[in-house]
Design a protein around this motif. Sequence first.
Motif, PDB file in Angstrom:
ATOM      1  N   ARG A   4     -11.341   5.383   4.624  1.00  0.00           N
ATOM      2  CA  ARG A   4     -10.353   4.526   5.245  1.00  0.00           C
ATOM      3  C   ARG A   4     -10.552   3.072   4.840  1.00  0.00           C
ATOM      4  NH1 ARG A   4     -10.235   6.844  11.459  1.00  0.00           N
ATOM      5  NH2 ARG A   4      -8.893   8.650  11.073  1.00  0.00           N
ATOM      6  N   ALA A   5      -9.471   2.435   4.470  1.00  0.00           N
ATOM      7  CA  ALA A   5      -9.513   1.005   4.173  1.00  0.00           C
ATOM      8  C   ALA A   5      -9.600   0.238   5.486  1.00  0.00           C
ATOM      9  CB  ALA A   5      -8.267   0.608   3.400  1.00  0.00           C
ATOM     10  N   PRO A   6     -10.012  -1.036   5.423  1.00  0.00           N
ATOM     11  CA  PRO A   6     -10.012  -1.857   6.647  1.00  0.00           C
ATOM     12  C   PRO A   6      -8.629  -1.878   7.283  1.00  0.00           C
ATOM     13  CG  PRO A   6     -11.162  -2.983   4.861  1.00  0.00           C
ATOM     14  CD  PRO A   6     -10.530  -1.761   4.264  1.00  0.00           C
ATOM     15  N   LEU A   7      -8.603  -2.074   8.605  1.00  0.00           N
ATOM     16  CA  LEU A   7      -7.348  -2.015   9.341  1.00  0.00           C
ATOM     17  C   LEU A   7      -6.309  -2.979   8.772  1.00  0.00           C
ATOM     18  CD1 LEU A   7      -5.725  -0.955  11.746  1.00  0.00           C
ATOM     19  CD2 LEU A   7      -6.765  -2.750  13.152  1.00  0.00           C
ATOM     20  N   ARG A   8      -6.728  -4.179   8.417  1.00  0.00           N
ATOM     21  CA  ARG A   8      -5.780  -5.163   7.882  1.00  0.00           C
ATOM     22  C   ARG A   8      -5.121  -4.653   6.606  1.00  0.00           C
ATOM     23  NH1 ARG A   8      -6.007  -8.754   3.991  1.00  0.00           N
ATOM     24  NH2 ARG A   8      -8.228  -8.360   3.639  1.00  0.00           N
ATOM     25  N   VAL A   9      -5.919  -3.983   5.756  1.00  0.00           N
ATOM     26  CA  VAL A   9      -5.375  -3.440   4.505  1.00  0.00           C
ATOM     27  C   VAL A   9      -4.416  -2.291   4.793  1.00  0.00           C
ATOM     28  CG1 VAL A   9      -5.963  -2.300   2.336  1.00  0.00           C
ATOM     29  CG2 VAL A   9      -7.403  -4.157   3.207  1.00  0.00           C
ATOM     30  N   GLN A  10      -4.795  -1.406   5.730  1.00  0.00           N
ATOM     31  CA  GLN A  10      -3.925  -0.282   6.069  1.00  0.00           C
ATOM     32  C   GLN A  10      -2.575  -0.763   6.600  1.00  0.00           C
ATOM     33  OE1 GLN A  10      -5.640   3.267   8.051  1.00  0.00           O
ATOM     34  NE2 GLN A  10      -7.536   2.091   8.134  1.00  0.00           N
ATOM     35  N   MET A  11      -2.599  -1.821   7.392  1.00  0.00           N
ATOM     36  CA  MET A  11      -1.368  -2.322   7.989  1.00  0.00           C
ATOM     37  C   MET A  11      -0.402  -2.871   6.937  1.00  0.00           C
ATOM     38  SD  MET A  11      -2.914  -4.182  11.398  1.00  0.00           S
ATOM     39  CE  MET A  11      -1.470  -5.181  11.633  1.00  0.00           C
ATOM     40  N   THR A  12      -0.925  -3.282   5.781  1.00  0.00           N
ATOM     41  CA  THR A  12      -0.058  -3.880   4.749  1.00  0.00           C
ATOM     42  C   THR A  12       0.210  -2.943   3.577  1.00  0.00           C
ATOM     43  OG1 THR A  12      -2.013  -4.907   3.714  1.00  0.00           O
ATOM     44  CG2 THR A  12      -0.808  -6.215   5.347  1.00  0.00           C
ATOM     45  N   GLU A  13      -0.312  -1.726   3.604  1.00  0.00           N
ATOM     46  CA  GLU A  13      -0.073  -0.793   2.498  1.00  0.00           C
ATOM     47  C   GLU A  13       1.407  -0.447   2.354  1.00  0.00           C
ATOM     48  OE1 GLU A  13      -3.560   2.167   1.325  1.00  0.00           O
ATOM     49  OE2 GLU A  13      -3.164   2.240   3.479  1.00  0.00           O
ATOM     50  N   GLY A  14       2.104  -0.316   3.477  1.00  0.00           N
ATOM     51  CA  GLY A  14       3.530  -0.020   3.411  1.00  0.00           C
ATOM     52  C   GLY A  14       4.304  -1.154   2.759  1.00  0.00           C
ATOM     53  N   LEU A  15       3.948  -2.392   3.092  1.00  0.00           N
ATOM     54  CA  LEU A  15       4.610  -3.546   2.486  1.00  0.00           C
ATOM     55  C   LEU A  15       4.368  -3.590   0.989  1.00  0.00           C
ATOM     56  CD1 LEU A  15       3.712  -6.263   5.153  1.00  0.00           C
ATOM     57  CD2 LEU A  15       5.975  -5.299   4.723  1.00  0.00           C
ATOM     58  N   ALA A  16       3.141  -3.255   0.573  1.00  0.00           N
ATOM     59  CA  ALA A  16       2.827  -3.253  -0.857  1.00  0.00           C
ATOM     60  C   ALA A  16       3.675  -2.225  -1.603  1.00  0.00           C
ATOM     61  CB  ALA A  16       1.341  -2.967  -1.057  1.00  0.00           C
ATOM     62  N   PHE A  17       3.888  -1.055  -0.987  1.00  0.00           N
ATOM     63  CA  PHE A  17       4.713  -0.025  -1.628  1.00  0.00           C
ATOM     64  C   PHE A  17       6.162  -0.493  -1.763  1.00  0.00           C
ATOM     65  CE2 PHE A  17       7.630   3.574  -1.221  1.00  0.00           C
ATOM     66  CZ  PHE A  17       7.250   4.324  -2.326  1.00  0.00           C
ATOM     67  N   ILE A  18       6.694  -1.102  -0.718  1.00  0.00           N
ATOM     68  CA  ILE A  18       8.085  -1.571  -0.741  1.00  0.00           C
ATOM     69  C   ILE A  18       8.277  -2.632  -1.818  1.00  0.00           C
ATOM     70  CG2 ILE A  18       9.858  -2.785   0.591  1.00  0.00           C
ATOM     71  CD1 ILE A  18       8.639  -1.447   3.101  1.00  0.00           C
ATOM     72  N   GLU A  68       7.028  -2.809  -4.638  1.00  0.00           N
ATOM     73  CA  GLU A  68       7.086  -2.202  -5.964  1.00  0.00           C
ATOM     74  C   GLU A  68       8.399  -1.483  -6.234  1.00  0.00           C
ATOM     75  OE1 GLU A  68       3.771   0.387  -5.945  1.00  0.00           O
ATOM     76  OE2 GLU A  68       2.257  -1.219  -6.004  1.00  0.00           O
ATOM     77  N   GLN A  69       9.288  -1.380  -5.231  1.00  0.00           N
ATOM     78  CA  GLN A  69      10.528  -0.630  -5.357  1.00  0.00           C
ATOM     79  C   GLN A  69      11.718  -1.585  -5.303  1.00  0.00           C
ATOM     80  OE1 GLN A  69      10.306   2.636  -5.921  1.00  0.00           O
ATOM     81  NE2 GLN A  69       8.082   2.591  -5.658  1.00  0.00           N
ATOM     82  N   PRO A  70      12.363  -1.899  -6.454  1.00  0.00           N
ATOM     83  CA  PRO A  70      13.442  -2.904  -6.451  1.00  0.00           C
ATOM     84  C   PRO A  70      14.637  -2.535  -5.583  1.00  0.00           C
ATOM     85  CG  PRO A  70      13.307  -1.762  -8.572  1.00  0.00           C
ATOM     86  CD  PRO A  70      12.089  -1.388  -7.806  1.00  0.00           C
ATOM     87  N   ILE A 101      11.342   8.886  -1.938  1.00  0.00           N
ATOM     88  CA  ILE A 101      10.420   8.194  -2.843  1.00  0.00           C
ATOM     89  C   ILE A 101       9.114   7.763  -2.189  1.00  0.00           C
ATOM     90  CG2 ILE A 101      12.356   7.339  -4.222  1.00  0.00           C
ATOM     91  CD1 ILE A 101      11.782   4.556  -3.039  1.00  0.00           C
ATOM     92  N   THR A 102       8.961   7.974  -0.882  1.00  0.00           N
ATOM     93  CA  THR A 102       7.767   7.484  -0.188  1.00  0.00           C
ATOM     94  C   THR A 102       6.695   8.568  -0.117  1.00  0.00           C
ATOM     95  OG1 THR A 102       9.151   6.054   1.159  1.00  0.00           O
ATOM     96  CG2 THR A 102       6.904   6.422   1.912  1.00  0.00           C
ATOM     97  N   PRO A 103       5.461   8.261  -0.521  1.00  0.00           N
ATOM     98  CA  PRO A 103       4.385   9.255  -0.428  1.00  0.00           C
ATOM     99  C   PRO A 103       4.138   9.687   1.008  1.00  0.00           C
ATOM    100  CG  PRO A 103       3.742   7.411  -1.843  1.00  0.00           C
ATOM    101  CD  PRO A 103       5.024   7.016  -1.156  1.00  0.00           C
ATOM    102  N   THR A 104       3.809  10.946   1.195  1.00  0.00           N
ATOM    103  CA  THR A 104       3.609  11.499   2.528  1.00  0.00           C
ATOM    104  C   THR A 104       2.519  10.762   3.300  1.00  0.00           C
ATOM    105  OG1 THR A 104       4.288  13.659   1.723  1.00  0.00           O
ATOM    106  CG2 THR A 104       3.094  13.613   3.805  1.00  0.00           C
ATOM    107  N   GLY A 145       8.758   9.346  -8.388  1.00  0.00           N
ATOM    108  CA  GLY A 145       7.602   8.564  -7.941  1.00  0.00           C
ATOM    109  C   GLY A 145       6.991   9.059  -6.653  1.00  0.00           C
ATOM    110  N   ASN A 146       7.534  10.091  -6.056  1.00  0.00           N
ATOM    111  CA  ASN A 146       7.029  10.551  -4.754  1.00  0.00           C
ATOM    112  C   ASN A 146       5.837  11.471  -4.960  1.00  0.00           C
ATOM    113  OD1 ASN A 146       6.654  11.217  -2.123  1.00  0.00           O
ATOM    114  ND2 ASN A 146       8.714  11.981  -1.784  1.00  0.00           N
TER     115      ASN A 146
END
Length: 455
Positions: free
Chosen positions: A242-256, A258-260, A380-383, A452-453
């Motif tokens: 598990r990544a630190p909580l702060r990183v986990q909370m922003t993983e969704g934003l990082a994925f978005i 990357e998707q124009p 397109i979103t990973p499970t 990409g999914n």
Amino acid sequence: MHETSLAPAPAAEPTRAFSAEPATTPAAQDAGPASGPERPSLWRSRNFLLLWTGQTVGELGAQISAVAVPLLAATVLQATVFQISLLTFLAWLPYLLFSLPAGVIADRVDQRRLMIWCDLGRMALMGSLPVVAVVSDLRLWHLYTAVGLTGVLTVLFNVAYKSKLPRMVEAHQLVDGNAKLSMSKDFAELIGPTLSGVLIGLIGATRTFLGNGLAFLISAVTLFLIKEPAGSGPVEEKDADRAPLRVQMTEGLAFIREQPILRKILACTTTSNFFVMAAGSIEVTFMVRELHAPSWMVGLVFSVSAIGGLTVGALTQRISRRVGTARIIWVSMAVPGPLYLLMPLAQPGWGVLLYGLGLAAFSANAVLYNVAATSYQQSITPTRLLGRVNASFLWICYGAIPLGALTGGLLASLLGLRTALLICVLGTWSAALFVYFSPLRSLRDMPETAPGNRG
């Protein structure tokens, strides 16, 4: 934008607010598109039918309270226009404050149990309003508290719900499932406001919340009756991985990021939600104080508005095939715009129904837009990122809603109700520019499952 809420629901899910329900099950991704009669029907899925039934009843309860909350504040508690707009602000503020941590929670716990506890908590909060009114005088601060705490539970419920639904259906069932749930919202919009107006007239605004509490109870019971197959829970991660909580909370934003196309959809939806809720925070006040509409007519206006979404919901698949599953996203946002102007043009008497016709045009837009945009996002979103991507969309799209609600109240206080509404509907229409000037304009259809999914 349902999503049950005490406030009028925002743009593009009924809605009126965008619904991000991404990804499919790994099994659905591996299976690829099925063909013809071999595809199982959602009518044979016990779990989906239970979920659909519970959500339909929950949406009905939400529509009852969407009319009852501002009417209670305006007529019983004699609140000012700005104080009434604060109710919408408090209902949606939790999306701005709690969406990202709610995404992490939804990815770690049993989502169905979380939804049940949220329903029971919201039932207790709604039931407290008539109880307090009987025991002592109901004050505005108690209504604010109930609305705000219910909003927190609604955030947790919606993130879990949006993460659970794609695991319950196959890839080829996503559009059908989303269309059915959209129809539930529009059915609730058709029946709920009129029922709310009638109940308020018969038993008073405060006692009407007993119906809202009952709706949450029924939703909890249907969720309890769902039988889940093994392996349908959240994707487990070892503590060491598990990544630190702060990183986990922003993983969704990082994925978005990357998707124009997702970025354009996010900008469109956020803008629409902001202006729709600015209008929604003052629309009941506009009809009551500017147009002198009785409670039953206010309910009738919202029921008329639901006809557009309910009709289009039944034809969503046919319209999408004819126009194109990608093209319909920007067409649905741009074409109905001129009809929104009927809302600030509404007049006293039966002219109030002009407001309902303008809302009907928007409701039709919301159904088409939500089904198409949500289905694309799901594909397109990973499970493993289900909860976090959902939460990121809610944080931004719904985070704009309380700001819009405050803006609506301020504009109405400074410029008057009718002028404020005109600004709001023009702002809502302007959101179409984001998806019109995007890669969507060169596409006709979206793939059923984007490459990409990956799980």
